[in-house]
Structures are given as C-alpha cells and as structure tokens.
Design an enzyme around this catalytic site. Sequence first.
Site, PDB file in Angstrom:
ATOM      1  N   LYS A  75      46.164  42.604  43.688  1.00  0.00           N
ATOM      2  CA  LYS A  75      46.394  44.469  43.360  1.00  0.00           C
ATOM      3  C   LYS A  75      46.708  44.461  44.777  1.00  0.00           C
ATOM      4  O   LYS A  75      47.490  44.037  45.842  1.00  0.00           O
ATOM      5  CB  LYS A  75      44.999  44.495  43.103  1.00  0.00           C
ATOM      6  CG  LYS A  75      44.211  44.041  42.603  1.00  0.00           C
ATOM      7  CD  LYS A  75      44.714  44.179  40.581  1.00  0.00           C
ATOM      8  CE  LYS A  75      44.381  43.256  40.250  1.00  0.00           C
ATOM      9  NZ  LYS A  75      42.996  43.318  39.326  1.00  0.00           N
TER      10      LYS A  75
HETATM   11  C1  LIG Z   1      42.105  42.652  38.615  1.00  0.00           C
HETATM   12  C2  LIG Z   1      41.187  44.011  37.712  1.00  0.00           C
HETATM   13  C3  LIG Z   1      39.691  44.064  36.846  1.00  0.00           C
HETATM   14  C4  LIG Z   1      39.219  43.630  37.790  1.00  0.00           C
HETATM   15  O1  LIG Z   1      38.773  43.432  39.353  1.00  0.00           O
HETATM   16  P1  LIG Z   1      38.191  42.264  40.092  1.00  0.00           P
HETATM   17  O2  LIG Z   1      38.297  43.439  41.524  1.00  0.00           O
HETATM   18  O3  LIG Z   1      38.644  41.322  39.951  1.00  0.00           O
HETATM   19  O4  LIG Z   1      36.337  42.299  40.248  1.00  0.00           O
HETATM   20  C5  LIG Z   1      40.125  44.931  35.590  1.00  0.00           C
HETATM   21  N1  LIG Z   1      40.669  45.727  35.488  1.00  0.00           N
HETATM   22  C6  LIG Z   1      42.575  45.318  35.341  1.00  0.00           C
HETATM   23  C7  LIG Z   1      43.035  46.051  34.248  1.00  0.00           C
HETATM   24  C8  LIG Z   1      42.120  43.819  36.045  1.00  0.00           C
HETATM   25  O5  LIG Z   1      43.648  44.353  36.401  1.00  0.00           O
END
Ligand SMILES: *Cc1c(COP(=O)(O)O)cnc(C)c1O
Length: 405
Positions: free
Chosen positions: A198
Amino acid sequence: MSQADRPFLPYGRHSIDEEDVAAVAQVLRSGSLTGGPVVGQFEAALAETVGAPHAVACANGTAALHMAALAIGLGPGTAAVVPAVTFLATANAVRYTGAEVVFADVDPDSGLMEAEHLRAALARHAGPPVKAAFPVHLNGHCAELEALSAEAERQGLTLVEDACHALGGSWVAEDGEAVPLGSARYGALCTFSFHPVKAIAMGEGGTVTTRDPQLAERLRRLRNHGMTRDPADFTEHDQAFDATGAANPWYYEMPEIAYNYRASEINCALGLSQLSRLPRFLDRRRALAKAYDEALAALSPVIRPVARTPRCRSGWHLYAVRIDYGALDLSRAEVMQRLKAAGIGTQVHYLPVNRQPYYRARYGRVGLPGADAYYEACLSLPLFPEMEQADVECVVAELKTIAEA
Ligand SMILES: *Cc1c(COP(=O)(O)O)cnc(C)c1O
C-alpha cells in the site's frame, strides 16, 4: 534495454530507506515495544495527513474494517452493502460481526460502486435490514462521495469508506475544495491498510479515522479486548473503588468482548517514518501514472487505463488498465505470462468477491454484470515509487510488442 535485462518489476513494492531503519532501531533500543508513545505519535501524524480529528491505529486493514463494522453496530440480524470488486477483507469484516453482505455491482469501466449500484443492491435485497455501506476507493480513485453519502442519508445507512487504496488522494467537493480521503467528511469512518504493497508500509498495520469522538473511543476499546480503565464507566463499584472512593490502581472492566487488534511501537515507528515521505511517494506515483497515460495512448482502445472519477486527485495505489483480450487473440493468463517472461509482474484486482466459493454457497449466484465486465478486462501494471520513467516505457513497449504480434 529491454525489461528482461533489468531486475524483475513487481506490480507494487514498498520503499524502505535508512531513516526507516533508524526509526525502528530507535524503538528497539527504547525499552518499549508496544503500548508506548509512538502509537499515539503515528496516530496524530496520520490524523493530520488526512484531516480527520481522530485516528485509531490497529493491527492491519482487515482489523480496521472489522472494528469499523462493530463500532457502527453491525451484527447478527443486520446487513451491509459491499461492492463486489474489492479485496476479500471488505466483505469478510462484515461477516465477522455476524451481519450479512449485500453485494453491489460496480461501474464496468472504473470498478467503483456508484449511488445507482447502491440503490439497486438495496432494491434487490430481501434479508435483514441494511445498516451500512462500504464504498471502496478502488485503485486509489475516489468513489463518488457526495452522491453516495446523499444516497446513504436518504436510505438511513452509515457509510464506511474502505480507503485502503486511497492514502494521499482527495475528493474535489462541489465547492472546489480538495477533501483528503480519510478525512471522514463523508463516511462516518474510513479505514486504511499499511501492508507493504500500500501507499506506506508498517509491515502489517491499519488505521480507522473518524470525526466522532465517541466512535473513536469505541474503536480504542474494540482494539483492546473491549476493556476500559475509565472510572466513569465502572459498574462493579465494590471491586472498582476503595473506601475513600478512589479507583483501585489495578482495576479495569470489560463491558463487552472484543479483540487484540493493537499495533506495536515497532510497526508505528515504521509507519511514522514512512508517512514523512508520503508526499514524495505520491509525487512519484503521479508522475509514473502520467507517463503510463501518455505512453498507453498509442495502444487505445485495445489497452486503456481504467476510468477515473473526474473530481478525484488519486493517490495512485495501482495503475490498472482494461485490456480487450479478444482483440489481442490472447487470454489474460497468456498476456500475464508473456509479461512475466519479460520481467514484468502484473496482478488482477479483483475477482468479484460474490464469486468466491464461501459467498456463493451463502448467497447463491448474484448477477453483477458491471463487476464481471470490470474483472474480465482489468490488469494492474507495475507502479511503485522506486520505479523509473524508463521502467514505464519498457512495460508499455512490451505491451506494444504483445499487441502487435
Ligand atoms: C489491503 C486491503 C485490505 C486489507 O488490508 P490488510 O492490511 O491486508 O488486512 C482491505 N481492503 C482493501 C481494498 C485492501 O486493498
């Protein structure tokens, strides 16, 4: 130089520098690995970045979504609308509470749930009362926040924005103001993930932002077993207070059951250090996206970037394109394999969640043609801050070779 002579380009990657290493090392030497001051420092910095008064850091983005779902009162006998094109976690977090998921269709060109899709999902739904909707800022591009929040208000729903793709982006409001995604100006709660792929990395980490101090307090309890140390909340007075009426120093109460979803000092130190470089990361992502836009124009209409909301300044989590595989006479798997052989990683974001076996078994086949069309065409190309313009040119040159073969 062809991409094959360069290091493999993944579709996304974190950037770690010596400042990050030093920040984490400092925590390791500080004597406090969790429950110390850095969690609060990270929360304050993130709250400032997104323009929200409250930020509650937690273990990951999925935990953020789960806490958000609990905080707004989802549970057995309720339901929430989730767009079909998202990561599993958006829907799963609703299910963790015992609430049912109502999958909404999305725009076939952007992958975003719009107000009309929310309306259609509500009209189709025949189960328990729908209390909330979870729009997703897919790829970093904004869901139509004004129309969605107006629709949610009409229908009596709470909005939770899944902003896991969206850190650094903003929605341009009707009056021209750029409202940062995560400011919770539209959704009551906004959730973030700081998984390494991210916008910033915490290893594992997440945050919920809100403007509502009571929701913020609720979230803090939900991430820490449901316990409180606030004497004003204590109900077992003979255990809580001594003869003088002072609260016993060891005492805490658990009025409801919750989870250990805390973020550690180590994760937050990394997050805080990364956050200080967010403007640079965003500049790079935007410059690379612009380079893709320009270079890909020659391949239109066979390969086109996904549609974007005009009133959005995207944080560019992903650079996704729609490919007419039929016109190429190749399957998506073949295109991905050819790119991989040329040193280029790609990914599909996402298989519509309603098509997962668990959800199919629970809700049957739900016909969502926009989600299916988006899924059939989409492909995420490499995009991360350490990429160079030349990498973009290589990716597009390789796509061109594939298209012309
Ligand atoms: C990455 C993501 C999540 C979950 O995040 P984690 O930190 O991996 O638990 C939820 N929603 C979206 C749209 C994501 O891209």
